[in-house]
Design a protein around this motif. Structure first.
Motif, PDB file in Angstrom:
ATOM      1  N   THR A 123     -10.391   2.569   2.278  1.00 43.30           N
ATOM      2  CA  THR A 123      -9.346   2.038   1.401  1.00 43.30           C
ATOM      3  C   THR A 123      -8.002   2.191   2.119  1.00 43.30           C
ATOM      4  O   THR A 123      -7.785   3.176   2.828  1.00 43.30           O
ATOM      5  CB  THR A 123      -9.312   2.797   0.063  1.00 43.30           C
ATOM      6  N   PRO A 124      -7.111   1.221   1.935  1.00 45.38           N
ATOM      7  CA  PRO A 124      -5.821   1.285   2.624  1.00 45.38           C
ATOM      8  C   PRO A 124      -4.986   2.473   2.136  1.00 45.38           C
ATOM      9  O   PRO A 124      -5.064   2.835   0.971  1.00 45.38           O
ATOM     10  CB  PRO A 124      -5.145  -0.027   2.229  1.00 45.38           C
ATOM     11  N   TYR A 125      -4.203   3.055   3.040  1.00 41.46           N
ATOM     12  CA  TYR A 125      -3.349   4.188   2.670  1.00 41.46           C
ATOM     13  C   TYR A 125      -1.878   3.911   2.907  1.00 41.46           C
ATOM     14  O   TYR A 125      -1.025   4.749   2.586  1.00 41.46           O
ATOM     15  CB  TYR A 125      -3.782   5.464   3.422  1.00 41.46           C
ATOM     16  N   ALA A 126      -1.554   2.765   3.505  1.00 44.67           N
ATOM     17  CA  ALA A 126      -0.140   2.434   3.761  1.00 44.67           C
ATOM     18  C   ALA A 126      -0.027   0.936   4.015  1.00 44.67           C
ATOM     19  O   ALA A 126      -1.047   0.255   4.161  1.00 44.67           O
ATOM     20  CB  ALA A 126       0.370   3.209   4.984  1.00 44.67           C
ATOM     21  N   THR A 127       1.201   0.443   4.054  1.00 44.52           N
ATOM     22  CA  THR A 127       1.395  -0.972   4.373  1.00 44.52           C
ATOM     23  C   THR A 127       2.391  -1.107   5.529  1.00 44.52           C
ATOM     24  O   THR A 127       3.191  -0.207   5.770  1.00 44.52           O
ATOM     25  CB  THR A 127       1.972  -1.774   3.177  1.00 44.52           C
ATOM     26  N   GLY A 128       2.306  -2.216   6.215  1.00 40.57           N
ATOM     27  CA  GLY A 128       3.241  -2.505   7.302  1.00 40.57           C
ATOM     28  C   GLY A 128       3.695  -3.949   7.202  1.00 40.57           C
ATOM     29  O   GLY A 128       3.047  -4.763   6.534  1.00 40.57           O
ATOM     30  N   ILE A 129       4.813  -4.250   7.843  1.00 41.28           N
ATOM     31  CA  ILE A 129       5.347  -5.617   7.852  1.00 41.28           C
ATOM     32  C   ILE A 129       5.677  -5.927   9.308  1.00 41.28           C
ATOM     33  O   ILE A 129       6.294  -5.097   9.988  1.00 41.28           O
ATOM     34  CB  ILE A 129       6.644  -5.702   7.014  1.00 41.28           C
ATOM     35  N   GLN A 130       5.262  -7.080   9.792  1.00 42.38           N
ATOM     36  CA  GLN A 130       5.626  -7.438  11.173  1.00 42.38           C
ATOM     37  C   GLN A 130       7.117  -7.752  11.257  1.00 42.38           C
ATOM     38  O   GLN A 130       7.651  -8.473  10.411  1.00 42.38           O
ATOM     39  CB  GLN A 130       4.814  -8.645  11.655  1.00 42.38           C
ATOM     40  N   SER A 131       7.781  -7.198  12.252  1.00 39.96           N
ATOM     41  CA  SER A 131       9.224  -7.385  12.401  1.00 39.96           C
ATOM     42  C   SER A 131       9.540  -7.953  13.774  1.00 39.96           C
ATOM     43  O   SER A 131       8.800  -7.724  14.730  1.00 39.96           O
ATOM     44  CB  SER A 131       9.940  -6.043  12.296  1.00 39.96           C
ATOM     45  N   ILE A 132      10.674  -8.648  13.840  1.00 37.63           N
ATOM     46  CA  ILE A 132      11.142  -9.195  15.119  1.00 37.63           C
ATOM     47  C   ILE A 132      12.355  -8.380  15.562  1.00 37.63           C
ATOM     48  O   ILE A 132      13.316  -8.232  14.805  1.00 37.63           O
ATOM     49  CB  ILE A 132      11.563 -10.680  14.954  1.00 37.63           C
ATOM     50  N   ILE A 133      12.292  -7.826  16.784  1.00 43.10           N
ATOM     51  CA  ILE A 133      13.423  -7.076  17.339  1.00 43.10           C
ATOM     52  C   ILE A 133      14.061  -7.907  18.447  1.00 43.10           C
ATOM     53  O   ILE A 133      13.347  -8.470  19.289  1.00 43.10           O
ATOM     54  CB  ILE A 133      12.968  -5.733  17.960  1.00 43.10           C
ATOM     55  N   VAL A 134      15.386  -7.999  18.441  1.00 41.06           N
ATOM     56  CA  VAL A 134      16.104  -8.718  19.503  1.00 41.06           C
ATOM     57  C   VAL A 134      17.289  -7.872  19.961  1.00 41.06           C
ATOM     58  O   VAL A 134      17.638  -6.881  19.314  1.00 41.06           O
ATOM     59  CB  VAL A 134      16.632 -10.104  19.016  1.00 41.06           C
ATOM     60  N   ALA A 135      17.932  -8.282  21.035  1.00 40.70           N
ATOM     61  CA  ALA A 135      19.169  -7.624  21.475  1.00 40.70           C
ATOM     62  C   ALA A 135      20.294  -8.064  20.548  1.00 40.70           C
ATOM     63  O   ALA A 135      20.316  -9.223  20.100  1.00 40.70           O
ATOM     64  CB  ALA A 135      19.476  -8.019  22.911  1.00 40.70           C
ATOM     65  N   GLU A 136      21.220  -7.165  20.273  1.00 38.53           N
ATOM     66  CA  GLU A 136      22.383  -7.496  19.444  1.00 38.53           C
ATOM     67  C   GLU A 136      23.069  -8.730  20.003  1.00 38.53           C
ATOM     68  O   GLU A 136      23.247  -8.838  21.226  1.00 38.53           O
ATOM     69  CB  GLU A 136      23.376  -6.322  19.484  1.00 38.53           C
ATOM     70  N   GLY A 137      23.446  -9.659  19.118  1.00 34.31           N
ATOM     71  CA  GLY A 137      24.168 -10.850  19.582  1.00 34.31           C
ATOM     72  C   GLY A 137      23.256 -11.947  20.099  1.00 34.31           C
ATOM     73  O   GLY A 137      23.724 -12.985  20.557  1.00 34.31           O
ATOM     74  N   SER A 138      21.946 -11.737  20.039  1.00 32.86           N
ATOM     75  CA  SER A 138      20.997 -12.750  20.524  1.00 32.86           C
ATOM     76  C   SER A 138      21.097 -14.037  19.683  1.00 32.86           C
ATOM     77  O   SER A 138      21.457 -13.991  18.506  1.00 32.86           O
ATOM     78  CB  SER A 138      19.571 -12.189  20.406  1.00 32.86           C
ATOM     79  N   ASP A 139      20.785 -15.156  20.321  1.00 32.54           N
ATOM     80  CA  ASP A 139      20.756 -16.429  19.589  1.00 32.54           C
ATOM     81  C   ASP A 139      19.534 -16.511  18.685  1.00 32.54           C
ATOM     82  O   ASP A 139      19.439 -17.386  17.824  1.00 32.54           O
ATOM     83  CB  ASP A 139      20.694 -17.602  20.574  1.00 32.54           C
ATOM     84  N   ILE A 140      18.592 -15.623  18.914  1.00 26.60           N
ATOM     85  CA  ILE A 140      17.387 -15.619  18.070  1.00 26.60           C
ATOM     86  C   ILE A 140      17.734 -14.891  16.770  1.00 26.60           C
ATOM     87  O   ILE A 140      18.099 -13.713  16.778  1.00 26.60           O
ATOM     88  CB  ILE A 140      16.229 -14.911  18.793  1.00 26.60           C
ATOM     89  N   THR A 141      17.658 -15.642  15.658  1.00 21.64           N
ATOM     90  CA  THR A 141      18.065 -15.034  14.386  1.00 21.64           C
ATOM     91  C   THR A 141      16.933 -15.030  13.364  1.00 21.64           C
ATOM     92  O   THR A 141      17.049 -14.433  12.305  1.00 21.64           O
ATOM     93  CB  THR A 141      19.264 -15.801  13.778  1.00 21.64           C
ATOM     94  N   ASP A 142      15.860 -15.729  13.664  1.00 23.21           N
ATOM     95  CA  ASP A 142      14.699 -15.744  12.765  1.00 23.21           C
ATOM     96  C   ASP A 142      13.494 -16.289  13.539  1.00 23.21           C
ATOM     97  O   ASP A 142      13.600 -16.576  14.738  1.00 23.21           O
ATOM     98  CB  ASP A 142      14.974 -16.567  11.495  1.00 23.21           C
ATOM     99  N   LEU A 143      12.387 -16.454  12.839  1.00 24.56           N
ATOM    100  CA  LEU A 143      11.177 -16.898  13.524  1.00 24.56           C
ATOM    101  C   LEU A 143      11.363 -18.286  14.150  1.00 24.56           C
ATOM    102  O   LEU A 143      10.936 -18.520  15.278  1.00 24.56           O
ATOM    103  CB  LEU A 143       9.993 -16.899  12.535  1.00 24.56           C
ATOM    104  N   ASP A 144      12.031 -19.200  13.419  1.00 24.98           N
ATOM    105  CA  ASP A 144      12.189 -20.557  13.939  1.00 24.98           C
ATOM    106  C   ASP A 144      13.008 -20.574  15.225  1.00 24.98           C
ATOM    107  O   ASP A 144      12.647 -21.257  16.196  1.00 24.98           O
ATOM    108  CB  ASP A 144      12.865 -21.461  12.894  1.00 24.98           C
TER     109      ASP A 144
END
Ligand code: ARG
Length: 265
Positions: A123-144
């Motif tokens: 049985t599950p004991y915890a949950t996780g969420i996939q996250s995106i990490i970038v360098a501060e100021g990156s043009d990448i702001t979301d998945l798209d």
């Protein structure tokens, strides 16, 4: 939205239903199951993990500690077993459990349909969420924008982050590392434009490395559970019983709270 997300989310629902049902059945029994489970080494619960995944598993000196290590220790105590933790490559854990090398895989491991072909999950004991990490100021702001950027994407090999991102950006843009830390180093060195990893390790890595940020884009919600050999139903049941007791008496919440203060879990 990709189809893996749907698969994992619907699996989460099934897993939580199983959890609720197990919860009902468990109210009649107060002690850990005394089934005839066997372990790889008698008297020992051998746990495989990959210890570069804080706060679930990480080194403190030469000891491996963290949420998974503590929950597994509490389970081992309930079962009257000594816990031995082996630090291995993440993508060798399932195969090792399947081949009978380890009793459990406990590594912030997401329950997925594909893994369920090879192992059982508790049985599950915890949950996780996939996250995106970038360098501060990156043009990448979301998945798209990550997809459009053409940048290389760093992941830990064989993880759900690896699976989803390969689907999203294609094999040629994937940069796979054995340790989450190494993917973070690649981001710091500009070798990759983003790292995709579970939210709690993401937070730990960002806290430890100024100049990195986590994007506010909840990507997937996943259940973490322990992998157990398919032929060892008795061990699976005994662990589930122990987990139910440790949930009921607040032990699991308090272990998680120690490492992730005032997080909803
Ligand atoms: N939750 C992700 C997965 O199951 C990542 C787990 C990585 N765990 C670790 N101990 N390195 O694929």
């Amino acid at each position: 939205m990709n189809k893996n997300l749907l698969k994992v989310v619907s699996l989460s629902l099934v897993a939580s239903m199983g959890f609720l049902m197990a919860g009902c059945a468990d109210t009649t029994a107060e002690t850990a199951a005394e089934g005839e489970f066997t372990t790889v080494t008698p008297g020992v619960l051998t746990m495989a993990t990959n210890a570069y995944f804080p706060p679930y598993e990480f080194y403190e000196g030469s000891d491996i500690t963290g949420i998974d290590a503590e929950i597994a220790q509490a389970v081992a105590d309930k079962l009257g077993l000594e816990l031995v933790i082996e630090d291995v490559e993440f993508d060798s854990i399932i195969a090792g459990v399947q081949s009978g090398k380890y009793d459990i895989g406990c590594a912030g491991m997401t329950v997925t349909e594909e893994r369920l072909q090879s192992v059982n999950f508790t049985t599950p004991y915890a949950t996780g969420i996939q996250s995106i990490i970038v360098a501060e100021g990156s043009d990448i702001t979301d998945l798209d924008t990550l997809i459009e950027s053409g940048c290389m994407v760093g992941v830990q090999s064989g993880t759900t982050g690896d699976l989803y991102m390969t689907d999203e950006v294609g094999e040629e843009r994937m940069d796979r590392y054995n340790k989450g830390n190494d993917a973070i180093l690649a981001l710091l060195n500009g070798v990759v434009g983003a790292v995709v990893i579970d939210n709690q390790p993401a937070q730990s890595f960002v806290d430890a490395n100024p100049g990195l940020v986590i994007l506010e884009t909840p990507y997937t919600v996943e259940d973490y559970a322990m992998a157990v050999n398919k032929d060892n139903e008795a061990l699976l049941e005994a662990i589930n019983q122990a987990l139910a007791e440790l949930t009921a008496d607040g032990t699991i919440d308090s272990i998680i709270e120690t490492y992730i203060p005032s997080e909803e879990v």
